[in-house]
Design a protein around this motif. Structure first.
Motif, PDB file in Angstrom:
ATOM      1  N   SER A  97       1.093  -1.360   0.211  1.00  0.00           N
ATOM      2  CA  SER A  97      -0.161  -0.332  -0.101  1.00  0.00           C
ATOM      3  C   SER A  97       1.057   0.944   0.120  1.00  0.00           C
ATOM      4  O   SER A  97       1.205   1.956   1.182  1.00  0.00           O
ATOM      5  CB  SER A  97      -1.343   0.074   1.036  1.00  0.00           C
ATOM      6  OG  SER A  97      -2.062  -1.315   1.847  1.00  0.00           O
ATOM      7  N   SER A 100       2.966   8.189  -2.843  1.00  0.00           N
ATOM      8  CA  SER A 100       4.449   8.499  -3.117  1.00  0.00           C
ATOM      9  C   SER A 100       5.792   8.797  -3.306  1.00  0.00           C
ATOM     10  O   SER A 100       6.314   9.081  -3.555  1.00  0.00           O
ATOM     11  CB  SER A 100       3.444   9.956  -4.145  1.00  0.00           C
ATOM     12  OG  SER A 100       3.648  10.952  -3.252  1.00  0.00           O
ATOM     13  N   MET A 127       3.943   2.584 -15.471  1.00  0.00           N
ATOM     14  CA  MET A 127       3.235   3.170 -15.108  1.00  0.00           C
ATOM     15  C   MET A 127       1.230   3.696 -15.621  1.00  0.00           C
ATOM     16  O   MET A 127       1.632   3.989 -16.899  1.00  0.00           O
ATOM     17  CB  MET A 127       3.471   4.082 -14.592  1.00  0.00           C
ATOM     18  CG  MET A 127       2.952   4.900 -13.217  1.00  0.00           C
ATOM     19  SD  MET A 127       4.077   6.131 -12.672  1.00  0.00           S
ATOM     20  CE  MET A 127       5.275   5.815 -13.284  1.00  0.00           C
ATOM     21  N   SER A 128       0.478   3.387 -14.902  1.00  0.00           N
ATOM     22  CA  SER A 128      -1.263   4.038 -15.784  1.00  0.00           C
ATOM     23  C   SER A 128      -0.845   5.386 -16.525  1.00  0.00           C
ATOM     24  O   SER A 128      -1.505   5.582 -17.496  1.00  0.00           O
ATOM     25  CB  SER A 128      -2.225   3.854 -14.724  1.00  0.00           C
ATOM     26  OG  SER A 128      -1.765   4.718 -13.587  1.00  0.00           O
ATOM     27  N   SER A 129      -0.449   6.169 -16.139  1.00  0.00           N
ATOM     28  CA  SER A 129      -0.314   7.730 -16.254  1.00  0.00           C
ATOM     29  C   SER A 129       0.950   8.051 -17.370  1.00  0.00           C
ATOM     30  O   SER A 129       0.415   9.388 -18.126  1.00  0.00           O
ATOM     31  CB  SER A 129      -0.162   8.568 -14.895  1.00  0.00           C
ATOM     32  OG  SER A 129       1.099   8.182 -14.729  1.00  0.00           O
ATOM     33  N   GLY A 147      -2.531   8.064  -6.902  1.00  0.00           N
ATOM     34  CA  GLY A 147      -3.771   7.469  -8.203  1.00  0.00           C
ATOM     35  C   GLY A 147      -3.348   6.997  -9.340  1.00  0.00           C
ATOM     36  O   GLY A 147      -3.908   5.797  -9.941  1.00  0.00           O
ATOM     37  N   ASP A 148      -1.876   7.066  -9.655  1.00  0.00           N
ATOM     38  CA  ASP A 148      -1.234   6.518 -10.583  1.00  0.00           C
ATOM     39  C   ASP A 148      -0.862   4.175 -10.215  1.00  0.00           C
ATOM     40  O   ASP A 148      -1.119   3.373  -9.048  1.00  0.00           O
ATOM     41  CB  ASP A 148       0.711   6.280 -10.446  1.00  0.00           C
ATOM     42  CG  ASP A 148       0.915   7.953 -11.729  1.00  0.00           C
ATOM     43  OD1 ASP A 148      -0.403   7.677 -12.151  1.00  0.00           O
ATOM     44  OD2 ASP A 148       1.665   8.140 -11.220  1.00  0.00           O
ATOM     45  N   GLU A 149      -0.951   3.704 -10.621  1.00  0.00           N
ATOM     46  CA  GLU A 149      -1.258   2.216 -10.964  1.00  0.00           C
ATOM     47  C   GLU A 149       0.094   1.569 -11.639  1.00  0.00           C
ATOM     48  O   GLU A 149       0.399   1.887 -13.003  1.00  0.00           O
ATOM     49  CB  GLU A 149      -2.554   1.379 -11.364  1.00  0.00           C
ATOM     50  CG  GLU A 149      -2.287  -0.466 -11.416  1.00  0.00           C
ATOM     51  CD  GLU A 149      -3.740  -1.019 -12.146  1.00  0.00           C
ATOM     52  OE1 GLU A 149      -4.334  -1.722 -11.294  1.00  0.00           O
ATOM     53  OE2 GLU A 149      -3.363  -0.725 -13.467  1.00  0.00           O
ATOM     54  N   THR A 151       2.760  -1.150 -12.340  1.00  0.00           N
ATOM     55  CA  THR A 151       2.657  -2.860 -12.669  1.00  0.00           C
ATOM     56  C   THR A 151       4.525  -2.733 -12.398  1.00  0.00           C
ATOM     57  O   THR A 151       4.706  -2.056 -13.389  1.00  0.00           O
ATOM     58  CB  THR A 151       2.450  -3.158 -13.469  1.00  0.00           C
ATOM     59  OG1 THR A 151       0.508  -2.414 -13.218  1.00  0.00           O
ATOM     60  CG2 THR A 151       1.910  -4.354 -13.974  1.00  0.00           C
ATOM     61  N   SER A 169       0.779  -5.708  -9.221  1.00  0.00           N
ATOM     62  CA  SER A 169       0.974  -4.410  -9.501  1.00  0.00           C
ATOM     63  C   SER A 169      -0.138  -3.522  -8.026  1.00  0.00           C
ATOM     64  O   SER A 169      -0.689  -4.228  -7.818  1.00  0.00           O
ATOM     65  CB  SER A 169      -0.940  -3.861 -10.708  1.00  0.00           C
ATOM     66  OG  SER A 169      -0.842  -4.091 -11.862  1.00  0.00           O
ATOM     67  N   THR A 171      -2.127   0.658  -5.992  1.00  0.00           N
ATOM     68  CA  THR A 171      -2.281   1.095  -6.678  1.00  0.00           C
ATOM     69  C   THR A 171      -1.681   2.271  -5.850  1.00  0.00           C
ATOM     70  O   THR A 171      -1.148   1.921  -4.173  1.00  0.00           O
ATOM     71  CB  THR A 171      -3.627   1.944  -6.740  1.00  0.00           C
ATOM     72  OG1 THR A 171      -4.240   0.566  -7.788  1.00  0.00           O
ATOM     73  CG2 THR A 171      -4.055   2.822  -6.932  1.00  0.00           C
TER      74      THR A 171
END
Length: 172
Positions: A97, A100, A127-129, A147-149, A151, A169, A171
């Protein structure tokens, strides 16, 4: 003389089979012998070869015809043992968990390579972003926001072949 399977991998059972035994004039008992060699070294005289070979080895089966009285001309065939595909069992990211400010660490367990290849597995981060790969190696830091996922991808690699990618992954 045939060896099956024709494209063996480490861990396979190899079978040496032959056909066409005959004695001129008929009759005779088939007392032919088999001999297995791995890279030129005799390792067995059975019909089945269970182990002792690995990726890149040349395995030869030689059958020498024999009818109890006369020895015939030996006949051989060979195969080159192929490389097995490495695998891993699981991938994980710590901390589970993250914030940043954290440094993420990607780990994996259960590397397996049937023919004893070295663990040269490849770790990549996504990274999702941000499109594409954002990092390589076991750790990633200073590259994400809330908020980024994130992986982690691990590709098992033995220096010859790559196995199936596993991911984990988290978050932020």
């Amino acid at each position: 003389v045939t060896i099956t399977p024709p494209d063996p991998l480490a861990g396979d059972l190899l079978f040496c089979e032959y056909t066409g035994f005959s004695v001129p004039g008929g009759g005779g008992v088939d007392l032919s012998t088999r001999e297995w060699t791995i890279d030129g070294e005799v390792v067995s005289t059975t019909a089945v070869l269970l182990d002792g070979f690995s990726s890149g080895d040349e395995v030869v089966c030689t059958v020498t015809p024999f009818d109890g009285t006369t020895t015939g001309i030996p006949v051989s065939t060979s195969v080159i043992v192929g490389n097995t595909i490495p695998t891993i069992a699981s991938v994980f990211i710590t901390p589970s968990s993250p914030t940043s400010d954290d440094t993420l660490t990607c780990g994996y367990s259960g590397f397996s390579d049937e023919d004893g290849g070295e663990d040269l597995s490849i770790i990549r981060w996504r990274m999702s972003s941000i499109p594409g790969i954002v990092g390589t190696g076991a750790t990633l830091s200073d590259a994400f926001r809330g908020g980024d996922e994130v992986t982690c991808e691990v590709t098992p690699y033995d220096g010859t072949d790559m196995g199936a990618i596993l991911t984990a992954s988290v978050t932020i």
